[in-house]
Design a protein around this motif. Sequence first.
Motif, PDB file in Angstrom:
ATOM      1  N   GLY A   1      -3.958  36.035 -13.978  1.00  0.00           N
ATOM      2  CA  GLY A   1      -3.029  36.923 -13.798  1.00  0.00           C
ATOM      3  C   GLY A   1      -3.733  38.411 -13.539  1.00  0.00           C
ATOM      4  O   GLY A   1      -2.850  39.261 -13.047  1.00  0.00           O
ATOM      5  N   ASP A   2      -5.032  38.597 -13.550  1.00  0.00           N
ATOM      6  CA  ASP A   2      -5.493  39.836 -13.254  1.00  0.00           C
ATOM      7  C   ASP A   2      -7.008  39.491 -12.947  1.00  0.00           C
ATOM      8  O   ASP A   2      -7.882  38.317 -13.163  1.00  0.00           O
ATOM      9  N   VAL A   3      -7.796  40.511 -12.576  1.00  0.00           N
ATOM     10  CA  VAL A   3      -9.276  40.637 -12.098  1.00  0.00           C
ATOM     11  C   VAL A   3      -9.864  41.200 -13.298  1.00  0.00           C
ATOM     12  O   VAL A   3      -9.541  42.628 -13.606  1.00  0.00           O
ATOM     13  N   ASP A   4     -10.877  40.550 -14.395  1.00  0.00           N
ATOM     14  CA  ASP A   4     -11.306  41.352 -15.288  1.00  0.00           C
ATOM     15  C   ASP A   4     -12.935  41.433 -14.993  1.00  0.00           C
ATOM     16  O   ASP A   4     -13.436  40.825 -14.303  1.00  0.00           O
ATOM     17  N   PHE A   5     -13.379  42.954 -15.004  1.00  0.00           N
ATOM     18  CA  PHE A   5     -14.662  43.137 -14.559  1.00  0.00           C
ATOM     19  C   PHE A   5     -15.172  44.144 -15.515  1.00  0.00           C
ATOM     20  O   PHE A   5     -14.506  44.758 -16.505  1.00  0.00           O
TER      21      PHE A   5
ATOM     22  N   THR B   1      -0.706  27.301 -19.136  1.00  0.00           N
ATOM     23  CA  THR B   1      -1.635  27.770 -17.919  1.00  0.00           C
ATOM     24  C   THR B   1      -2.459  26.780 -17.601  1.00  0.00           C
ATOM     25  O   THR B   1      -3.642  27.052 -17.087  1.00  0.00           O
ATOM     26  N   VAL B   2      -2.160  25.280 -17.743  1.00  0.00           N
ATOM     27  CA  VAL B   2      -2.934  24.285 -17.424  1.00  0.00           C
ATOM     28  C   VAL B   2      -2.292  23.367 -16.195  1.00  0.00           C
ATOM     29  O   VAL B   2      -2.581  22.351 -15.829  1.00  0.00           O
ATOM     30  N   ALA B   3      -0.915  23.667 -15.797  1.00  0.00           N
ATOM     31  CA  ALA B   3      -0.160  22.678 -14.935  1.00  0.00           C
ATOM     32  C   ALA B   3      -0.823  22.288 -13.743  1.00  0.00           C
ATOM     33  O   ALA B   3      -0.442  21.711 -13.088  1.00  0.00           O
ATOM     34  N   GLY B   4      -1.608  23.245 -13.041  1.00  0.00           N
ATOM     35  CA  GLY B   4      -2.239  23.114 -12.034  1.00  0.00           C
ATOM     36  C   GLY B   4      -3.194  22.185 -11.879  1.00  0.00           C
ATOM     37  O   GLY B   4      -3.461  21.415 -10.767  1.00  0.00           O
ATOM     38  N   ILE B   5      -4.004  21.962 -12.888  1.00  0.00           N
ATOM     39  CA  ILE B   5      -4.985  21.133 -13.024  1.00  0.00           C
ATOM     40  C   ILE B   5      -4.840  19.494 -12.625  1.00  0.00           C
ATOM     41  O   ILE B   5      -5.627  19.097 -11.962  1.00  0.00           O
ATOM     42  N   PRO B   6      -3.858  19.201 -13.171  1.00  0.00           N
ATOM     43  CA  PRO B   6      -3.778  17.654 -12.852  1.00  0.00           C
ATOM     44  C   PRO B   6      -2.723  17.389 -11.813  1.00  0.00           C
ATOM     45  O   PRO B   6      -2.258  16.214 -11.494  1.00  0.00           O
ATOM     46  N   TYR B   7      -2.358  18.151 -11.259  1.00  0.00           N
ATOM     47  CA  TYR B   7      -1.436  18.121  -9.954  1.00  0.00           C
ATOM     48  C   TYR B   7      -1.752  17.220  -9.024  1.00  0.00           C
ATOM     49  O   TYR B   7      -1.097  16.359  -8.814  1.00  0.00           O
ATOM     50  N   GLU B   8      -2.889  17.034  -8.459  1.00  0.00           N
ATOM     51  CA  GLU B   8      -3.230  16.174  -7.413  1.00  0.00           C
ATOM     52  C   GLU B   8      -3.243  14.622  -8.096  1.00  0.00           C
ATOM     53  O   GLU B   8      -3.004  13.740  -7.461  1.00  0.00           O
TER      54      GLU B   8
ATOM     55  N   GLY C   1     -11.495  34.775 -16.425  1.00  0.00           N
ATOM     56  CA  GLY C   1     -10.783  33.928 -15.707  1.00  0.00           C
ATOM     57  C   GLY C   1     -11.095  33.547 -14.512  1.00  0.00           C
ATOM     58  O   GLY C   1     -11.583  32.407 -13.935  1.00  0.00           O
ATOM     59  N   CYS C   2     -11.668  34.565 -13.497  1.00  0.00           N
ATOM     60  CA  CYS C   2     -12.084  34.153 -12.176  1.00  0.00           C
ATOM     61  C   CYS C   2     -13.503  33.792 -12.369  1.00  0.00           C
ATOM     62  O   CYS C   2     -13.738  33.092 -11.734  1.00  0.00           O
ATOM     63  N   ALA C   3     -14.578  34.261 -13.189  1.00  0.00           N
ATOM     64  CA  ALA C   3     -15.675  33.718 -13.294  1.00  0.00           C
ATOM     65  C   ALA C   3     -15.506  32.259 -13.829  1.00  0.00           C
ATOM     66  O   ALA C   3     -16.275  31.418 -13.363  1.00  0.00           O
ATOM     67  N   ALA C   4     -14.813  31.809 -14.825  1.00  0.00           N
ATOM     68  CA  ALA C   4     -14.416  30.585 -15.225  1.00  0.00           C
ATOM     69  C   ALA C   4     -14.056  29.777 -14.482  1.00  0.00           C
ATOM     70  O   ALA C   4     -14.134  28.412 -14.713  1.00  0.00           O
TER      71      ALA C   4
END
Length: 121
Positions: A117-121, A41-48, A101-104
């Motif tokens: 994948g979801d919203v944790d609250f 789940t890190v493929a987006g990070i280095p994309y640019e 996830g969202c907070a991080a």
Amino acid sequence: MNEENNKIIFDILQAALFQKDIQLPTSIEWKSIFQEMKMQTVAGIPYEWLSSNALFEPDIQKQWTKYVIFQVSFWVKLLHEQQQLIELMEKNRINMAILKGCAASIYYPKPEYRTMGDVDF
């Protein structure tokens, strides 16, 4: 995943996140690197960073671009749903906090590239 590919992945992430100068091997199995980064789940990070340095073949870049576009659109959808949840909780005077996830994601250079994948609250 072999040790050489792990090093390549870590080096790419360092370059993308911390603008670290790295030396990559001249021959890289980009399909394997991309698949492993997706699984972790890190493929987006280095994309640019990868795109701006034109490091991979056009067909892999096309797959990577498609993946990132999907991730960004899903992130936008989750943010919308998160906002609806917050409004519902506030309307009913229920205290809550967004977790995980969202907070991080605020610690990512591009939060929308973080796989969620979801919203944790």
